[in-house]
Design a protein around this motif. Structure first.
Motif, mmCIF file in Angstrom:
data_model
loop_
_atom_site.group_PDB
_atom_site.id
_atom_site.type_symbol
_atom_site.label_atom_id
_atom_site.label_comp_id
_atom_site.label_asym_id
_atom_site.label_seq_id
_atom_site.Cartn_x
_atom_site.Cartn_y
_atom_site.Cartn_z
ATOM 1 N N THR A 220 0.852 -1.186 0.000
ATOM 2 C CA THR A 220 0.000 0.000 0.000
ATOM 3 C C THR A 220 0.885 1.233 0.000
ATOM 4 N N TYR A 221 0.324 2.334 -0.483
ATOM 5 C CA TYR A 221 1.034 3.614 -0.431
ATOM 6 C C TYR A 221 0.006 4.720 -0.245
ATOM 7 N N THR A 222 0.285 5.648 0.662
ATOM 8 C CA THR A 222 -0.586 6.803 0.864
ATOM 9 C C THR A 222 0.254 8.071 0.947
ATOM 10 N N GLN A 223 -0.340 9.171 0.501
ATOM 11 C CA GLN A 223 0.260 10.490 0.696
ATOM 12 C C GLN A 223 -0.860 11.492 0.937
ATOM 13 N N THR A 224 -0.782 12.178 2.063
ATOM 14 C CA THR A 224 -1.779 13.174 2.442
ATOM 15 C C THR A 224 -1.077 14.503 2.662
ATOM 16 N N ASN A 225 -1.587 15.567 2.028
ATOM 17 C CA ASN A 225 -0.965 16.880 2.119
ATOM 18 C C ASN A 225 -1.841 17.854 2.903
ATOM 19 N N PHE A 226 -1.201 18.632 3.764
ATOM 20 C CA PHE A 226 -1.848 19.700 4.527
ATOM 21 C C PHE A 226 -1.194 21.015 4.096
ATOM 22 N N ASN A 227 -2.007 21.999 3.655
ATOM 23 C CA ASN A 227 -1.453 23.212 3.054
ATOM 24 C C ASN A 227 -1.962 24.482 3.721
ATOM 25 N N PHE A 228 -1.079 25.452 3.803
ATOM 26 C CA PHE A 228 -1.438 26.826 4.166
ATOM 27 C C PHE A 228 -0.823 27.704 3.083
ATOM 28 N N ARG A 229 -1.673 28.380 2.291
ATOM 29 C CA ARG A 229 -1.133 29.108 1.137
ATOM 30 C C ARG A 229 -2.089 30.208 0.695
ATOM 31 N N ASN A 230 -1.636 30.972 -0.312
ATOM 32 C CA ASN A 230 -2.512 31.942 -0.953
ATOM 33 C C ASN A 230 -3.646 31.211 -1.655
ATOM 34 N N THR A 231 -4.830 31.821 -1.646
ATOM 35 C CA THR A 231 -5.948 31.264 -2.408
ATOM 36 C C THR A 231 -6.025 31.880 -3.786
ATOM 37 N N GLN A 232 -5.074 32.709 -4.155
ATOM 38 C CA GLN A 232 -5.063 33.375 -5.454
ATOM 39 C C GLN A 232 -5.213 32.363 -6.576
ATOM 40 N N GLY A 233 -6.107 32.675 -7.510
ATOM 41 C CA GLY A 233 -6.303 31.794 -8.642
ATOM 42 C C GLY A 233 -7.408 30.783 -8.432
ATOM 43 N N ASP A 234 -7.858 30.571 -7.182
ATOM 44 C CA ASP A 234 -8.887 29.570 -6.931
ATOM 45 C C ASP A 234 -10.265 30.048 -7.392
ATOM 46 N N THR A 235 -10.584 31.313 -7.083
ATOM 47 C CA THR A 235 -11.889 31.838 -7.471
ATOM 48 C C THR A 235 -11.786 33.122 -8.272
ATOM 49 N N SER A 236 -10.676 33.808 -8.164
ATOM 50 C CA SER A 236 -10.474 35.058 -8.884
ATOM 51 C C SER A 236 -8.976 35.287 -9.027
ATOM 52 N N PRO A 237 -8.532 35.823 -10.172
ATOM 53 C CA PRO A 237 -7.099 36.059 -10.327
ATOM 54 C C PRO A 237 -6.540 37.093 -9.369
ATOM 55 N N PHE A 238 -7.415 37.833 -8.665
ATOM 56 C CA PHE A 238 -6.924 38.850 -7.747
ATOM 57 C C PHE A 238 -7.376 38.613 -6.310
ATOM 58 N N LEU A 239 -7.871 37.433 -6.005
ATOM 59 C CA LEU A 239 -8.184 37.096 -4.623
ATOM 60 C C LEU A 239 -6.933 36.493 -4.007
ATOM 61 N N ASN A 240 -6.392 37.176 -3.000
ATOM 62 C CA ASN A 240 -5.103 36.764 -2.447
ATOM 63 C C ASN A 240 -5.199 36.674 -0.934
ATOM 64 N N GLU A 241 -5.918 35.671 -0.453
ATOM 65 C CA GLU A 241 -6.088 35.492 0.979
ATOM 66 C C GLU A 241 -5.324 34.253 1.421
ATOM 67 N N ALA A 242 -4.400 34.429 2.374
ATOM 68 C CA ALA A 242 -3.639 33.298 2.888
ATOM 69 C C ALA A 242 -4.461 32.569 3.937
#
Length: 379
Positions: free
Chosen positions: A115-137
């Protein structure tokens, strides 16, 4: 009764009571010997036997910190707005990530069970997720990158597409998809065949992801063959997009001309008869689950040169029929064992650039530059 007789009687009574209690004392069982963790070197370094079982387990992962700047967007610089006057401007793109990985292995009568698993936990800018100018960390949720089971050659679960994993990723640069070479996330049912003489093959039934998820019981299908020797490898994959009945394929050559130099070149071709050419319609710009590049064909090439045991130089160049060009180069340096710092510069030329519309790379200009600095502690 005198005082002497009273004291002697009391002493006798105490002795009698003490003897009775001693006879009733609880007998403590001897502790069982502890089962110490045993090293399991069958599957490589870092494995140990799970106590009481014949299953070998390895736990690892990394902690990563990325700092991106520039005009390419998403993976380098971030677009934002001034909080006082609302003017558009640039800022850093940053991401902190903790990635937890596990591997298990056990020998059975039907072959090796893994078996193999990889789980990622992230804290980052949200820029690009909903708007090219939304930049909320902030925290952006947990992502399950891998979670598969494999018995012998049969693998099932969450993986990345065999269209990419079997033939190989496009070099050791951080931004290796400036010209994309295929979709990644998918659930799979795969079978791997290894002849033991350098020849191997794979067949993979895949679900896709997001807008590329299959829309019926018919899966996406990937098949590949590979031949590996001391000099390098030659490989090819073919994929069928079940949603749009389109076909894409890639061939790749890896060579190692000297001990500290490895090179590769990869070419892709895909049909697009059932895709639309409208950038804003889906699939956008003639792209599907596997043919994500623009036009019918694309090429990728590059390599890694190792200066010494601590320092390496990595380069990748990519180009497609839509005249999109991507170049990425970095230097990776191992500060101490397990801690690597990588500095990368990236360049993108967008073949059909419209300043009023976002493009497939999120580049801000027809010719855009960006950079990424990564710190990574692997364990």
């Amino acid at each position: 009764m005198n005082i002497k007789s009273l004291l002697l009687g009391s002493a006798a009574a105490l002795v009698a009571v003490s003897g009775a209690r001693a006879a009733d004392a609880v007998v403590v069982a001897e502790p069982e010997p502890a089962e110490y963790v045993r090293i399991c070197d069958v599957y490589g370094a870092g494995y140990f036997y799970i106590p009481g079982t014949e299953t070998c387990l390895r736990i690892g992962g990394y902690v990563r910190y990325d700092i991106g700047v520039g005009d390419i967007g998403t993976f380098t610089g971030a677009g934002t707005v001034d909080v006082e006057d609302g003017d558009e401007q640039d800022t850093y793109w940053k991401r902190a990530r903790f990635s937890l990985k596990t591997w298990t292995g056990q020998e059975t009568e039907l072959g090796t069970l893994k078996t193999y698993t990889q789980t990622n936990f992230n804290f980052r800018n949200t820029q690009g997720d909903t708007s090219p100018f939304l930049n909320e960390a902030g925290n952006t949720g947990v992502t399950l990158n891998f979670a598969w089971i494999q018995l012998g050659g049969l693998r099932v679960g969450k993986d990345e597409s065999a269209f990419d994993t079997f033939i190989g990723y496009a070099g050791n640069v951080l931004n290796d998809t400036l010209v994309p070479y295929g979709g990644f996330d998918t659930n799979v049912v795969q079978y791997y065949f290894d002849a033991g003489n350098g020849f191997s093959a794979v067949v993979s039934l895949e679900q896709g992801y997001g807008d590329f998820t299959i829309d019926s019981y018919v899966p996406h299908i990937v098949g590949g063959v590979k031949y590996t020797q001391d000099w390098g490898a030659i490989a090819g994959v073919v994929a069928y997009d079940a949603n749009y009945e389109e076909v894409a394929g890639k061939v790749r050559l890896d060579v190692t001309p000297m001990e500290n130099l490895s090179l590769f070149i990869m070419a892709g071709y895909g049909t697009d008869d059932n895709y639309t050419d409208d950038t804003w319609a889906f699939p956008a710009g003639g792209r599907g689950m596997y043919k994500l590049w623009d036009g019918n064909w694309a090429v990728w090439g590059g390599g890694t040169y190792t200066f010494n045991e601590k320092t390496s130089f990595n380069l990748q160049a990519s180009y497609d029929e839509g005249e999109n060009l991507g170049i990425a180069a970095n230097v990776a340096y191992d500060i101490v064992p397990g801690l690597t710092i990588t500095a990368e510069v990236d360049y993108v030329h967008v073949g059909e650039f419209d300043p009023d519309e976002p493009n497939w790379t999120n580049a801000d200009d027809e010719d855009s530059f960006g950079g990424l600095l990564r710190f990574q502690r692997s364990f």
